[in-house]
Design a protein around this motif. Structure first.
Motif, PDB file in Angstrom:
ATOM      1  N   MET A 253     -21.653 -25.112 -19.178  1.00 53.84           N
ATOM      2  CA  MET A 253     -21.851 -24.168 -20.129  1.00 53.84           C
ATOM      3  C   MET A 253     -23.403 -23.664 -19.944  1.00 53.84           C
ATOM      4  N   PRO A 254     -23.820 -22.677 -19.172  1.00 54.03           N
ATOM      5  CA  PRO A 254     -25.104 -22.455 -18.698  1.00 54.03           C
ATOM      6  C   PRO A 254     -26.089 -22.353 -19.897  1.00 54.03           C
ATOM      7  N   HIS A 255     -25.726 -22.069 -21.283  1.00 56.64           N
ATOM      8  CA  HIS A 255     -26.626 -21.610 -22.124  1.00 56.64           C
ATOM      9  C   HIS A 255     -27.050 -22.897 -23.137  1.00 56.64           C
ATOM     10  N   GLY A 256     -26.049 -23.717 -23.245  1.00 55.28           N
ATOM     11  CA  GLY A 256     -26.105 -24.949 -23.941  1.00 55.28           C
ATOM     12  C   GLY A 256     -25.079 -25.678 -24.394  1.00 55.28           C
ATOM     13  N   THR A 257     -24.854 -26.887 -24.245  1.00 54.62           N
ATOM     14  CA  THR A 257     -23.921 -27.781 -24.741  1.00 54.62           C
ATOM     15  C   THR A 257     -24.098 -29.151 -25.429  1.00 54.62           C
ATOM     16  N   THR A 258     -23.129 -29.889 -25.981  1.00 53.66           N
ATOM     17  CA  THR A 258     -23.662 -31.135 -26.607  1.00 53.66           C
ATOM     18  C   THR A 258     -23.562 -32.409 -25.543  1.00 53.66           C
ATOM     19  N   ALA A 259     -22.836 -32.082 -24.266  1.00 51.32           N
ATOM     20  CA  ALA A 259     -22.722 -32.845 -23.314  1.00 51.32           C
ATOM     21  C   ALA A 259     -24.006 -32.866 -22.339  1.00 51.32           C
ATOM     22  N   ASP A 260     -24.190 -33.977 -21.584  1.00 49.34           N
ATOM     23  CA  ASP A 260     -25.174 -33.934 -20.468  1.00 49.34           C
ATOM     24  C   ASP A 260     -25.055 -33.113 -19.711  1.00 49.34           C
ATOM     25  N   ASN A 261     -26.360 -32.636 -19.021  1.00 53.33           N
ATOM     26  CA  ASN A 261     -26.110 -31.689 -17.662  1.00 53.33           C
ATOM     27  C   ASN A 261     -25.285 -30.405 -17.828  1.00 53.33           C
ATOM     28  N   LEU A 262     -25.478 -30.034 -19.072  1.00 54.46           N
ATOM     29  CA  LEU A 262     -24.844 -28.578 -19.454  1.00 54.46           C
ATOM     30  C   LEU A 262     -23.082 -28.557 -19.048  1.00 54.46           C
ATOM     31  N   LEU A 263     -22.623 -29.933 -19.108  1.00 53.27           N
ATOM     32  CA  LEU A 263     -21.287 -29.941 -18.937  1.00 53.27           C
ATOM     33  C   LEU A 263     -20.416 -29.519 -20.115  1.00 53.27           C
ATOM     34  N   LYS A 264     -19.105 -28.925 -19.865  1.00 48.56           N
ATOM     35  CA  LYS A 264     -18.422 -28.374 -20.904  1.00 48.56           C
ATOM     36  C   LYS A 264     -18.078 -29.646 -21.751  1.00 48.56           C
ATOM     37  N   ALA A 265     -17.609 -30.733 -21.053  1.00 47.41           N
ATOM     38  CA  ALA A 265     -17.010 -31.934 -21.687  1.00 47.41           C
ATOM     39  C   ALA A 265     -17.662 -33.273 -20.876  1.00 47.41           C
ATOM     40  N   ARG A 266     -17.789 -34.280 -21.645  1.00 49.42           N
ATOM     41  CA  ARG A 266     -18.062 -35.443 -21.037  1.00 49.42           C
ATOM     42  C   ARG A 266     -16.961 -36.035 -19.897  1.00 49.42           C
ATOM     43  N   PRO A 267     -17.883 -36.614 -18.771  1.00 45.89           N
ATOM     44  CA  PRO A 267     -16.819 -37.162 -17.772  1.00 45.89           C
ATOM     45  C   PRO A 267     -16.107 -38.419 -18.768  1.00 45.89           C
ATOM     46  N   MET A 269     -13.603 -36.381 -19.071  1.00 45.96           N
ATOM     47  CA  MET A 269     -12.769 -35.257 -19.583  1.00 45.96           C
ATOM     48  C   MET A 269     -13.097 -34.111 -18.947  1.00 45.96           C
ATOM     49  N   VAL A 270     -13.970 -33.840 -18.343  1.00 47.91           N
ATOM     50  CA  VAL A 270     -14.531 -32.516 -17.706  1.00 47.91           C
ATOM     51  C   VAL A 270     -13.804 -32.580 -16.296  1.00 47.91           C
ATOM     52  N   CYS A 271     -13.451 -33.854 -15.787  1.00 49.36           N
ATOM     53  CA  CYS A 271     -12.789 -33.834 -14.393  1.00 49.36           C
ATOM     54  C   CYS A 271     -11.052 -33.797 -14.861  1.00 49.36           C
ATOM     55  N   TYR A 272     -10.866 -34.241 -15.964  1.00 50.00           N
ATOM     56  CA  TYR A 272      -9.306 -34.158 -16.114  1.00 50.00           C
ATOM     57  C   TYR A 272      -8.814 -32.639 -16.407  1.00 50.00           C
ATOM     58  N   GLN A 273      -9.685 -31.805 -16.555  1.00 48.15           N
ATOM     59  CA  GLN A 273      -9.159 -30.424 -16.629  1.00 48.15           C
ATOM     60  C   GLN A 273      -8.564 -29.823 -15.375  1.00 48.15           C
ATOM     61  N   CYS A 274      -8.835 -30.756 -14.268  1.00 46.76           N
ATOM     62  CA  CYS A 274      -8.265 -30.408 -13.005  1.00 46.76           C
ATOM     63  C   CYS A 274      -7.308 -31.449 -12.266  1.00 46.76           C
ATOM     64  N   HIS A 275      -7.886 -32.935 -12.718  1.00 45.83           N
ATOM     65  CA  HIS A 275      -7.486 -33.873 -12.152  1.00 45.83           C
ATOM     66  C   HIS A 275      -6.694 -34.838 -12.968  1.00 45.83           C
ATOM     67  N   SER A 276      -5.829 -35.734 -12.466  1.00 45.19           N
ATOM     68  CA  SER A 276      -5.181 -36.607 -13.566  1.00 45.19           C
ATOM     69  C   SER A 276      -5.835 -37.874 -12.821  1.00 45.19           C
ATOM     70  N   GLY A 277      -5.885 -38.818 -13.838  1.00 41.46           N
ATOM     71  CA  GLY A 277      -6.460 -40.171 -13.367  1.00 41.46           C
ATOM     72  C   GLY A 277      -5.974 -40.995 -12.327  1.00 41.46           C
ATOM     73  N   HIS A 278      -6.619 -41.945 -11.872  1.00 37.37           N
ATOM     74  CA  HIS A 278      -6.371 -42.740 -10.633  1.00 37.37           C
ATOM     75  C   HIS A 278      -5.117 -43.352 -10.705  1.00 37.37           C
ATOM     76  N   GLY A 279      -4.289 -43.236  -9.517  1.00 41.75           N
ATOM     77  CA  GLY A 279      -2.821 -43.846  -9.821  1.00 41.75           C
ATOM     78  C   GLY A 279      -1.922 -43.237 -10.379  1.00 41.75           C
ATOM     79  N   THR A 280      -1.950 -41.918 -11.105  1.00 45.02           N
ATOM     80  CA  THR A 280      -0.976 -41.328 -11.856  1.00 45.02           C
ATOM     81  C   THR A 280      -0.601 -40.063 -10.886  1.00 45.02           C
ATOM     82  N   PRO A 281       0.724 -39.881 -10.954  1.00 48.35           N
ATOM     83  CA  PRO A 281       1.451 -38.907 -10.069  1.00 48.35           C
ATOM     84  C   PRO A 281       0.462 -37.516 -10.227  1.00 48.35           C
ATOM     85  N   GLY A 282       0.442 -36.816  -9.094  1.00 49.05           N
ATOM     86  CA  GLY A 282      -0.141 -35.526  -9.115  1.00 49.05           C
ATOM     87  C   GLY A 282      -1.645 -35.545  -8.692  1.00 49.05           C
TER      88      GLY A 282
END
Length: 357
Positions: A253-267, A269-282
């Protein structure tokens, strides 16, 4: 003797009365001449700031409108430049305004630029574009977001002011915030670009006068605009992270956010927008030793297309080895998330590299 003194007194009173009457009549006659012939007053006046401004500054002088004369301290007030406009270049001929002879306020000029102006935004902008249309930074004004929303040049710029706030990196954001209030809120969050600190301005990323890119970006895309400062993320890499190559705002989020490094969500969760957790289908691949559900495809032969499936089953507590995520921090292992030059992450990794160092 008494009669002489009385006569002398009467004569002096009469002379004083005559002198006073003459002064009043003369002043009234002069005032009438000024009211009836305003053009004669301006005919003998001299230009104060711009070439040919005498017909305006005869009335709008330092006593009437000192702020207007400040244009002489701007680029629009350089007499030596042949491109310098005159009053009528922007405000029109305004014959009704100049030739008014009544006692009330004269009618407005043909074009006005104040907040209460009734002049349409299109007419205001025509005055500016008559000179600035061919400017390389403004030639895409037609059809831009600001143009289609009837934003006038004078909504942001102060032509007569010696200090135009929108042209100063330190004060520019406040001008933009008058409309873009959501961005003001974002910049006040704990993780933000250093715009409030005066190190980055809105115009470093956006071209308010029009752009070929999205969201009035200065470059043709969001990523190309970001690369002007963050060139280390450009690559090329052996393994490119597709969301990075597509659009930085997929994660940031280029203008500002509550997460570090201008991320939309904290890790993570920001990765889970596309990826599922380790060892899970998909998931595209699993780490060595990970226990996966029975029947999950773990490999595909590139030549024959044969699929290899797992024969293992999930553990008894229902957790499919999610502890491998190490305190829910994806970046603990995947340090080069913007792109990796690691040629091979190991034989058991599918695909070979997962943005490891």
């Amino acid at each position: 003797m008494k009669k002489y003194i009385e006569v002398k007194r009467l004569v002096l009173v009469a002379l004083h009365a005559a002198a006073l009457g003459a002064a009043l009549l003369g002043g009234a006659a002069y005032a009438a001449d000024v009211v009836k012939t305003p053009v004669l007053a301006s005919a003998s006046a001299k230009d104060l700031v711009l070439n040919g401004d005498a017909k305006c500054t005869a009335c709008h002088d330092e006593a009437d409108s000192p702020n207007l004369l400040a244009i002489g301290k701007t680029k629009h007030g350089v007499k030596a430049d042949g491109r310098t406009p005159t009053c009528t270049s922007c405000h029109g001929d305004s014959e009704k305004h100049l030739g008014y002879k009544g006692k009330d306020k004269p009618p407005k000029p043909d074009r006005t630029f104040d907040k209460n102006s009734k002049t349409p935004a299109l007419a205001k902008n025509e005055a500016c574009l008559s000179c600035h249309q061919k400017d390389a930074k403004r030639h895409l004004w037609a059809g831009s977001a600001h143009e289609t929303n009837d934003v006038a040049c004078s909504s942001c710029h102060s032509v007569h002011a010696p200090h135009d706030k929108v042209r100063d990196k330190r004060t520019q954001p406040e001008v933009c915030y008058t409309c873009h209030k959501e961005q003001r809120t974002q910049f006040n969050k704990q993780s933000h670009h250093p715009t409030p600190e005066g190190k980055v301005s809105c115009s470093d990323c956006h071209n308010a006068h029009g752009s070929a890119g999205p969201k009035l970006m200065k470059r043709d895309s969001v990523v190309e605009t970001c690369y002007t400062c963050h060139m280390e993320k450009r690559g090329p890499f052996v393994h490119n992270h597709r969301p990075v190559s597509d659009d930085c705002s997929n994660c940031h989020m280029p203008h500002g956010t509550t997460a570090d490094n201008l991320l939309k969500a904290r890790p993570p969760m920001v990765c889970y927008q596309c990826h599922s957790g380790h060892g899970t289908p998909g998931i595209a691949g699993v780490a060595p030793g990970t226990v996966v559900p029975k029947g999950t495809v773990t490999a595909i032969n590139a030549t024959t297309g044969a699929k290899t499936t797992s024969t293992a089953i999930a553990n008894s507590v229902g957790k499919i080895n999610t502890n491998i995520e190490q305190a829910r921090g994806c970046l603990n292992c995947h340090t080069e998330i913007h792109g990796s030059n690691n040629p091979n992450g190991g034989q058991n990794l599918l695909p070979p590299a997962f943005f490891l160092r």
